[in-house]
Design a protein around this motif. Structure first.
Motif, PDB file in Angstrom:
ATOM      1  N   MET A  50       4.841   3.196 -22.264  1.00 52.63           N
ATOM      2  CA  MET A  50       3.443   3.456 -21.897  1.00 52.63           C
ATOM      3  C   MET A  50       2.677   4.203 -22.984  1.00 52.63           C
ATOM      4  O   MET A  50       1.495   4.504 -22.818  1.00 52.63           O
ATOM      5  CB  MET A  50       3.350   4.198 -20.560  1.00 52.63           C
ATOM      6  CG  MET A  50       3.908   5.588 -20.547  1.00 52.63           C
ATOM      7  SD  MET A  50       5.687   5.556 -20.292  1.00 52.63           S
ATOM      8  CE  MET A  50       6.009   7.330 -20.204  1.00 52.63           C
ATOM      9  N   ASN A  51       3.329   4.489 -24.130  1.00 49.43           N
ATOM     10  CA  ASN A  51       2.630   5.056 -25.284  1.00 49.43           C
ATOM     11  C   ASN A  51       2.099   3.972 -26.218  1.00 49.43           C
ATOM     12  O   ASN A  51       1.383   4.283 -27.174  1.00 49.43           O
ATOM     13  CB  ASN A  51       3.563   5.964 -26.093  1.00 49.43           C
ATOM     14  CG  ASN A  51       4.026   7.193 -25.345  1.00 49.43           C
ATOM     15  OD1 ASN A  51       5.186   7.581 -25.442  1.00 49.43           O
ATOM     16  ND2 ASN A  51       3.146   7.820 -24.590  1.00 49.43           N
ATOM     17  N   ARG A  52       2.450   2.708 -25.957  1.00 49.11           N
ATOM     18  CA  ARG A  52       2.080   1.620 -26.862  1.00 49.11           C
ATOM     19  C   ARG A  52       0.572   1.520 -27.052  1.00 49.11           C
ATOM     20  O   ARG A  52      -0.212   1.804 -26.143  1.00 49.11           O
ATOM     21  CB  ARG A  52       2.605   0.282 -26.324  1.00 49.11           C
ATOM     22  CG  ARG A  52       4.071   0.052 -26.559  1.00 49.11           C
ATOM     23  CD  ARG A  52       4.548  -1.222 -25.898  1.00 49.11           C
ATOM     24  NE  ARG A  52       3.735  -2.393 -26.205  1.00 49.11           N
ATOM     25  CZ  ARG A  52       4.224  -3.590 -26.514  1.00 49.11           C
ATOM     26  NH1 ARG A  52       5.542  -3.765 -26.570  1.00 49.11           N
ATOM     27  NH2 ARG A  52       3.428  -4.600 -26.750  1.00 49.11           N
ATOM     28  N   TYR A  60       8.343   4.674 -17.880  1.00 46.60           N
ATOM     29  CA  TYR A  60       8.391   5.618 -16.769  1.00 46.60           C
ATOM     30  C   TYR A  60       7.983   4.931 -15.464  1.00 46.60           C
ATOM     31  O   TYR A  60       7.367   3.865 -15.471  1.00 46.60           O
ATOM     32  CB  TYR A  60       7.432   6.779 -17.022  1.00 46.60           C
ATOM     33  CG  TYR A  60       7.992   7.924 -17.835  1.00 46.60           C
ATOM     34  CD1 TYR A  60       9.296   7.915 -18.317  1.00 46.60           C
ATOM     35  CD2 TYR A  60       7.201   9.034 -18.120  1.00 46.60           C
ATOM     36  CE1 TYR A  60       9.793   8.975 -19.052  1.00 46.60           C
ATOM     37  CE2 TYR A  60       7.689  10.104 -18.859  1.00 46.60           C
ATOM     38  CZ  TYR A  60       8.988  10.067 -19.322  1.00 46.60           C
ATOM     39  OH  TYR A  60       9.479  11.120 -20.044  1.00 46.60           O
ATOM     40  N   THR A  61       8.309   5.572 -14.351  1.00 44.62           N
ATOM     41  CA  THR A  61       7.904   5.079 -13.040  1.00 44.62           C
ATOM     42  C   THR A  61       6.457   5.471 -12.751  1.00 44.62           C
ATOM     43  O   THR A  61       5.864   6.289 -13.450  1.00 44.62           O
ATOM     44  CB  THR A  61       8.823   5.641 -11.945  1.00 44.62           C
ATOM     45  OG1 THR A  61       8.835   7.071 -12.036  1.00 44.62           O
ATOM     46  CG2 THR A  61      10.241   5.119 -12.120  1.00 44.62           C
ATOM     47  N   THR A 117       0.560   8.401 -11.311  1.00 44.01           N
ATOM     48  CA  THR A 117       0.101   8.759 -12.655  1.00 44.01           C
ATOM     49  C   THR A 117      -0.284   7.514 -13.445  1.00 44.01           C
ATOM     50  O   THR A 117      -1.007   7.598 -14.432  1.00 44.01           O
ATOM     51  CB  THR A 117       1.200   9.517 -13.425  1.00 44.01           C
ATOM     52  OG1 THR A 117       2.424   8.769 -13.371  1.00 44.01           O
ATOM     53  CG2 THR A 117       1.430  10.888 -12.810  1.00 44.01           C
ATOM     54  N   MET A 118       0.205   6.349 -12.997  1.00 44.80           N
ATOM     55  CA  MET A 118      -0.109   5.080 -13.655  1.00 44.80           C
ATOM     56  C   MET A 118      -0.354   3.996 -12.614  1.00 44.80           C
ATOM     57  O   MET A 118       0.280   3.998 -11.554  1.00 44.80           O
ATOM     58  CB  MET A 118       1.050   4.630 -14.561  1.00 44.80           C
ATOM     59  CG  MET A 118       1.314   5.504 -15.759  1.00 44.80           C
ATOM     60  SD  MET A 118       2.737   4.891 -16.727  1.00 44.80           S
ATOM     61  CE  MET A 118       4.106   5.436 -15.684  1.00 44.80           C
ATOM     62  N   GLY A 126       9.481   0.861 -14.371  1.00 44.24           N
ATOM     63  CA  GLY A 126      10.393   1.981 -14.560  1.00 44.24           C
ATOM     64  C   GLY A 126      11.623   1.929 -13.671  1.00 44.24           C
ATOM     65  O   GLY A 126      12.639   2.550 -13.966  1.00 44.24           O
ATOM     66  N   TRP A 127      11.530   1.167 -12.567  1.00 40.40           N
ATOM     67  CA  TRP A 127      12.681   0.991 -11.666  1.00 40.40           C
ATOM     68  C   TRP A 127      13.317  -0.385 -11.828  1.00 40.40           C
ATOM     69  O   TRP A 127      14.486  -0.575 -11.483  1.00 40.40           O
ATOM     70  CB  TRP A 127      12.239   1.096 -10.200  1.00 40.40           C
ATOM     71  CG  TRP A 127      11.763   2.425  -9.735  1.00 40.40           C
ATOM     72  CD1 TRP A 127      10.470   2.779  -9.458  1.00 40.40           C
ATOM     73  CD2 TRP A 127      12.546   3.586  -9.476  1.00 40.40           C
ATOM     74  NE1 TRP A 127      10.401   4.082  -9.051  1.00 40.40           N
ATOM     75  CE2 TRP A 127      11.673   4.604  -9.050  1.00 40.40           C
ATOM     76  CE3 TRP A 127      13.908   3.869  -9.565  1.00 40.40           C
ATOM     77  CZ2 TRP A 127      12.105   5.883  -8.711  1.00 40.40           C
ATOM     78  CZ3 TRP A 127      14.346   5.139  -9.230  1.00 40.40           C
ATOM     79  CH2 TRP A 127      13.453   6.124  -8.806  1.00 40.40           C
ATOM     80  N   CYS A 128      12.526  -1.357 -12.303  1.00 45.05           N
ATOM     81  CA  CYS A 128      12.929  -2.755 -12.128  1.00 45.05           C
ATOM     82  C   CYS A 128      14.098  -3.188 -12.995  1.00 45.05           C
ATOM     83  O   CYS A 128      14.638  -4.272 -12.804  1.00 45.05           O
ATOM     84  CB  CYS A 128      11.745  -3.706 -12.311  1.00 45.05           C
ATOM     85  SG  CYS A 128      10.747  -3.445 -13.781  1.00 45.05           S
TER      86      CYS A 128
END
Length: 304
Positions: free
Chosen positions: A135-137, A180-181, A192-193, A205-207
């Motif tokens: 998620m920093n991309r 992240y989840t 948060t997302m 993040g879980w998958c």
């Protein structure tokens, strides 16, 4: 990314002069300055375990998972070794964490307390090789919305920083081992997302508890593993299509949604194929106003 014989640096299909490349690296592209040295086609990463309480079973499994499909090799240091740069596995507190990649003259510390899952071991090794969070991309805003105004746990707001990354034409991966989840870091368990592909809202993040095709391809591209394998396989260009890449044994590693020896058949795009595969974890429930929760609430059922 090492320069070629003519001094230029090839990224995808774009060749940069050494000066241009150094300029790009200065613009927050520190992951590509954090690559471990490679010798004779192998990225050798020495390590030692400073705390004997670090789970060697999880660690060996995580090593094997990354080594199986990359040119990275984790090598335990002998007492006589005098490496200046190496991974040091420690336990400090209860948070799973790692420094990012290689830094000349410094030790890369990886903190793996007993609370860290096997997935977390693989995630932190990803950081130790130079990977940032998905998620920093630089293109993340096309795939997720980072929600403003959330009350974060201390230090977590910086985890969502937008970075000027080079992504090598590798698609954004909701199921990346580095993602992240959707509620991580929230003090009050708020989102948060938000996933712009709603199918992955509760799944990101879980998958996947495993390293994904795109994770492997990113490491192999960053470290030029695939280029070395292509040379060894006497291939001038990669014959693998639709996001596939040539492996060490000269066969193609193909992403989900493709078929054929060369990944030449695009049966469905990756996200559609992944969503179909994960349909086991989703369902439509009709009620007459009753409150319904899954057995593992607030986690997605069965994802642990």
């Amino acid at each position: 990314m090492p320069p070629r014989e003519d001094g230029s640096v090839l990224v995808g299909d774009i060749a940069y002069s050494t000066e241009e490349w150094e300029s790009l690296l200065a613009k927050n592209l520190d992951s590509l300055k954090k690559l471990w040295p490679k010798t004779n086609g192998v990225v050798n990463i020495p390590y030692k375990i400073s705390n004997p309480e670090v789970s060697t079973a999880k660690l060996k499994g995580a090593f094997s998972a990354w080594e199986s499909k990359t040119c990275v090799k984790f090598s335990k240091m002998a007492k006589s070794d005098k490496y200046m740069e190496y991974l040091d596995f420690v336990i400090t507190g209860t948070t799973c964490s790692s420094n990012i990649g290689y830094t000349k003259g410094k030790i890369t510390s990886v903190n793996l307390p007993s609370s860290c899952s096997f997935k977390a071991f693989k995630h932190e090794l990803g950081h130790s090789m130079g990977l940032r969070h998905e998620m920093n991309r630089s293109d993340r805003d096309k795939h997720i919305i980072v929600i403003s105004g959330v009350k974060y746990k201390p230090g977590f707001d910086s985890q969502f920083a937008l970075m000027n990354t080079i992504n090598f034409d590798i698609p954004y991966d909701y199921c990346s081992i580095m993602h992240y989840t959707d509620k991580v870091g929230s003090e009050n368990y708020e989102h948060t997302m938000l996933a712009l592909d709603a199918r992955f809202q509760t799944l990101m993040g879980w998958c996947s508890t495993n390293i994904t095709h795109w994770n492997y391809k990113l490491v192999n591209t960053m470290y030029n593993c695939t280029d070395d394998w292509l040379k060894a396989c006497k291939q001038e260009s990669d014959p693998c299509k639709n996001g596939g890449y040539t492996r060490k044994d000269c066969s193609c590693a193909c992403p989900l949604g493709t078929s054929g020896d060369k990944c030449e058949n695009l049966d469905m795009n990756y996200n559609d194929a992944m969503a179909k595969k994960l349909s086991y974890y989703t369902a439509i429930i009709k009620t007459s106003g009753a409150k319904v929760t899954s057995p593992d609430y607030p986690k997605p059922s069965g994802m642990g």
